[in-house]
Design an enzyme around this catalytic site. Sequence first.
Site, PDB file in Angstrom:
ATOM      1  N   MET A 175       0.836  -1.198   0.000  1.00 20.68           N
ATOM      2  CA  MET A 175       0.000   0.000   0.000  1.00 20.68           C
ATOM      3  C   MET A 175       0.874   1.253   0.000  1.00 20.68           C
ATOM      4  O   MET A 175       1.911   1.305   0.669  1.00 20.68           O
ATOM      5  CB  MET A 175      -0.911   0.001   1.232  1.00 20.68           C
ATOM      6  CG  MET A 175      -1.790   1.223   1.347  1.00 20.68           C
ATOM      7  SD  MET A 175      -2.809   1.233   2.837  1.00 20.68           S
ATOM      8  CE  MET A 175      -4.063   0.037   2.398  1.00 20.68           C
ATOM      9  N   HIS A 189       0.659  -5.258   1.469  1.00 28.41           N
ATOM     10  CA  HIS A 189      -0.559  -5.532   0.698  1.00 28.41           C
ATOM     11  C   HIS A 189      -0.230  -6.289  -0.587  1.00 28.41           C
ATOM     12  O   HIS A 189      -1.059  -7.037  -1.114  1.00 28.41           O
ATOM     13  CB  HIS A 189      -1.270  -4.218   0.367  1.00 28.41           C
ATOM     14  CG  HIS A 189      -2.710  -4.405  -0.003  1.00 28.41           C
ATOM     15  ND1 HIS A 189      -3.594  -3.350  -0.112  1.00 28.41           N
ATOM     16  CD2 HIS A 189      -3.436  -5.512  -0.300  1.00 28.41           C
ATOM     17  CE1 HIS A 189      -4.785  -3.799  -0.452  1.00 28.41           C
ATOM     18  NE2 HIS A 189      -4.712  -5.105  -0.582  1.00 28.41           N
ATOM     19  N   ASP A 225      16.523   6.755  11.167  1.00 32.35           N
ATOM     20  CA  ASP A 225      15.414   6.597  10.230  1.00 32.35           C
ATOM     21  C   ASP A 225      14.160   7.218  10.834  1.00 32.35           C
ATOM     22  O   ASP A 225      13.593   6.712  11.805  1.00 32.35           O
ATOM     23  CB  ASP A 225      15.193   5.109   9.938  1.00 32.35           C
ATOM     24  CG  ASP A 225      14.179   4.872   8.829  1.00 32.35           C
ATOM     25  OD1 ASP A 225      13.457   5.816   8.466  1.00 32.35           O
ATOM     26  OD2 ASP A 225      14.111   3.730   8.332  1.00 32.35           O
ATOM     27  N   ASP A 244      11.819  -1.764   6.824  1.00 36.60           N
ATOM     28  CA  ASP A 244      13.099  -2.477   6.744  1.00 36.60           C
ATOM     29  C   ASP A 244      12.984  -3.714   5.857  1.00 36.60           C
ATOM     30  O   ASP A 244      13.959  -4.123   5.216  1.00 36.60           O
ATOM     31  CB  ASP A 244      13.556  -2.944   8.127  1.00 36.60           C
ATOM     32  CG  ASP A 244      13.942  -1.804   9.045  1.00 36.60           C
ATOM     33  OD1 ASP A 244      14.162  -0.689   8.544  1.00 36.60           O
ATOM     34  OD2 ASP A 244      14.014  -2.037  10.261  1.00 36.60           O
ATOM     35  N   GLN A 246      14.105  -0.239   3.317  1.00 37.21           N
ATOM     36  CA  GLN A 246      13.824   1.188   3.420  1.00 37.21           C
ATOM     37  C   GLN A 246      13.900   1.642   4.878  1.00 37.21           C
ATOM     38  O   GLN A 246      13.788   0.824   5.782  1.00 37.21           O
ATOM     39  CB  GLN A 246      12.418   1.487   2.861  1.00 37.21           C
ATOM     40  CG  GLN A 246      12.260   1.289   1.378  1.00 37.21           C
ATOM     41  CD  GLN A 246      12.936   2.369   0.554  1.00 37.21           C
ATOM     42  OE1 GLN A 246      13.536   3.312   1.097  1.00 37.21           O
ATOM     43  NE2 GLN A 246      12.858   2.236  -0.762  1.00 37.21           N
ATOM     44  N   LEU A 260      18.494   2.288   5.787  1.00 40.01           N
ATOM     45  CA  LEU A 260      18.701   2.549   7.211  1.00 40.01           C
ATOM     46  C   LEU A 260      17.938   1.503   8.016  1.00 40.01           C
ATOM     47  O   LEU A 260      16.788   1.696   8.415  1.00 40.01           O
ATOM     48  CB  LEU A 260      18.220   3.960   7.573  1.00 40.01           C
ATOM     49  CG  LEU A 260      19.021   5.113   6.968  1.00 40.01           C
ATOM     50  CD1 LEU A 260      18.354   6.448   7.262  1.00 40.01           C
ATOM     51  CD2 LEU A 260      20.443   5.100   7.523  1.00 40.01           C
ATOM     52  N   ASP A 274      20.521  -7.573   7.359  1.00 38.61           N
ATOM     53  CA  ASP A 274      20.611  -7.115   5.975  1.00 38.61           C
ATOM     54  C   ASP A 274      19.421  -7.657   5.186  1.00 38.61           C
ATOM     55  O   ASP A 274      19.418  -8.816   4.779  1.00 38.61           O
ATOM     56  CB  ASP A 274      21.919  -7.585   5.338  1.00 38.61           C
ATOM     57  CG  ASP A 274      22.054  -7.133   3.890  1.00 38.61           C
ATOM     58  OD1 ASP A 274      21.271  -6.259   3.466  1.00 38.61           O
ATOM     59  OD2 ASP A 274      22.950  -7.648   3.190  1.00 38.61           O
TER      60      ASP A 274
END
Length: 309
Positions: A41, A109, A236, A278, A282, A286, A292
């Site tokens: 979304m 979503h 972040d 994450d 994103q 960060l 990872d």
Amino acid sequence: MRNAVRTLVLTVAVLALWAQPARAADTYTQTKYPIVLAHGMAGFDSLFGVLDYFYGIESSLKSGGAKVYITHVPQFNTSEARGEALLAQVQDVLARSGAKKVNLIGHSHGGLDVRYVAAVRPDLVASVTTVGSPHKGADLAEYLRNNLKGGSFTESVLAYFANSLGTVLGLLSGHTQPQDAIGALAALSKAGGAAFTAKFPAGIPTSSCGSGAATGTQGQRYYSWSGTDPFTNILDASDYALKLSSFFYSESNDGLVGRCSSHFGTVIRDNYDMNHLDEVNQVLGLTAFFTDPVSVFRTQANRLKTAGL
């Protein structure tokens, strides 16, 4: 004499380099079928052609030999409407690539979108992987749905701004698609999740927090993973909002999706040190220091490769 020795040494060194076998190409993520990534979304494929939703993931998968396609669907709409938009792009990917099937990976979503495609066209799907997807609904969506009176001024205002945001994100990514924010909110409520699963039950656990079927009726493989740490990086800004939203949930969650709600098919892991953003690396990579997200995607691609997919 000194120059002759130097020349001899250089010649031997060059010959030694020539004699070395060529380095084998990296094929760690080289799946049999293309990988198709589906956003969640308010998502996008790429903004201005610079900021990718799956940040750094596409390039990393391609570096290991995978063929990767990024899709785009309405930012706010029902799972069926988003799923139909995704299906059209899957068919385009197959036409362009010459492949017979695809490996679908959907975030948030997008995980419901890929389930829809696998249900209505199972012949086109080799595997379905969902990442932080609210298969049984999201508590925050449930709260908003229960506290917005249908047809009220508040609902109209929310719908207007959300639909406008979706339109802007679409334009910034080069796509214009119909938006239905209220439909999207209903789809992500508990009732919406239950109704969607009643139509498309494949891969959904029958117990409250178990694993679902590992395979579909036509051999598709089902997988999922998610995180349970809403706050992972003080740099972040989005982490602060996700930490706040996490208080709406009665179970461990990634800030927007509960741990058990994310379960689908074979649960690879449901408690990564990641929040909802994450999970797609994103914002701008960060994430938690020792986690990872890109490597998790690479490992999944290798898992699909090993399974002959």
